[in-house]
Enzyme design. Sequence first.
Site, PDB file in Angstrom:
ATOM      1  CD  GLN A 147       2.398   3.829  -0.409  1.00  0.00           C
ATOM      2  OE1 GLN A 147       2.931   2.975   0.253  1.00  0.00           O
ATOM      3  NE2 GLN A 147       2.444   3.838  -1.717  1.00  0.00           N
ATOM      4  CB  CYS A 154       6.333   3.326  -0.941  1.00  0.00           C
ATOM      5  SG  CYS A 154       7.435   2.900  -2.295  1.00  0.00           S
ATOM      6  CG  HIS A 290       7.205  -1.163  -0.280  1.00  0.00           C
ATOM      7  ND1 HIS A 290       6.395  -0.174  -0.775  1.00  0.00           N
ATOM      8  CD2 HIS A 290       6.726  -1.449   0.959  1.00  0.00           C
ATOM      9  CE1 HIS A 290       5.460   0.121   0.113  1.00  0.00           C
ATOM     10  NE2 HIS A 290       5.644  -0.624   1.180  1.00  0.00           N
TER      11      HIS A 290
END
Length: 342
Positions: A147, A154, A290
Site C-alpha cells: 500500500q 487495504c 484491516h
Amino acid sequence: MFRVAVICLALSFSLLHAETDVEENDIDIEDESELRSKFEKFKVQYKKKYDQAEEEKRFQIFVENLKASKRMQEQDIGTAIYGITKFSDMSDEEFGAFYLNPVISNNNDPRPEEMLSADVAEQLTNVSLPSFVDWRKLGAVTRVKDQGLRCGSCWAFGSVANIESMWYIKTKKLRALSEQEILDCDFRSTGCHGGHPDNAFRAVIQLGGIMSEREYPYRGRNGHCAFKQSKAIAKIQTYRNIRPDEEEMKIWVAHSGPIVISMNATGLQGYRRGIIRPGAYACDNFRLNHVMLVVGYGTSRGYPYWIIKNSWGADWGEKGYFRIYRGEGACGINKLPITVVI
C-alpha cells in the site's frame, strides 16, 4: 448491511529476507547495552536514519515494542513468533494512525437475505473438503503488493486481490489489476481514508470493469477517476456475502477461490512468522480494522490455520503472508467474509 469502515496504512521500507532478520527472543530487556546493540542492527537492517533527538525517541519506542512482543509471545497459544519488524520504531498510536483505524460501525443492520449463501450452507453436512488448499500453488494469486505512503487503501487491495484471483479461476488469465481505479472511482468510499469491499465491487460493476495496474498505476493518494472502459481487462457479475461461519468460509475457499475478510490486525505490528492463535481477550474480534485476502488453509502440528495475503509488501511476515488459527473466529476473521462472482 453491517459494515465496518477500515483504514490500514503502509509505508515502504527496503528489507532483507526473513532468514536475516534481527533475532530478539533472547534479548534481555533490562540490559541497556544489549538493547542498544539490537537497535543499531535494526537501523542497519531496515535502513533507518534519525536526527539526534529523534534517535532517542525511537530507541525508547523500540524498547517498549520489544516488551510488547514478549507479552504477545507469552499470550499466544499457537506457533507465532513475535519480535522485531519494520514497525518496531513506531508507537502504538502511530501504528494505529498510519496502518489501522479501529472504527465501530454505526450501522448494525443485518445483511440482506438475498445476499446470503444459503445454498452453500445446505452443503455443510455432505460436502467433502481437501485438508489443504493453497491457491498460490495453482497460479491464482498475484504477487504481494504494498500500500505504501500512509494511504488507507487495504480495502481496495483486498478487493482487487479477490477480483484478480477469481478472474484467473474463470479465465486462466492472471492479471495485476488497478487498486488506484478503486480509490479514485468508488465514490461511496473515501479513498485513502478508508472504504468497504462491497462498495469497491459495486463500483467495478457500475463502471463496467477494471483496468490493469499498468494502465492505471497505483499512486497511493486520492485522485480523479480516470477509468476508461475500452481499457478494462476484467469484469465482475456480482458479489456474495458469506455467512460468518468458518466452515462455510472453508467451503468457499476450497471450491470457489480466495475470499476477502476483515479482521483486527492490531497484533500484526510485531508478527514475524508462524500461526497466530491469540489467547483469551488478546484480540478483540469486534474491532475490525484491516481488509485482506484468504488464499487457502491447512493444518500444521495440530493447528488448523488460514493463509492470508496482506498488502504491506513481501518484506513483512511470511513473505507478505501470515497464518492465523482457523475455527475460533480469531480476531474477528469470520465477521465479514465476502467474494466476487465473475
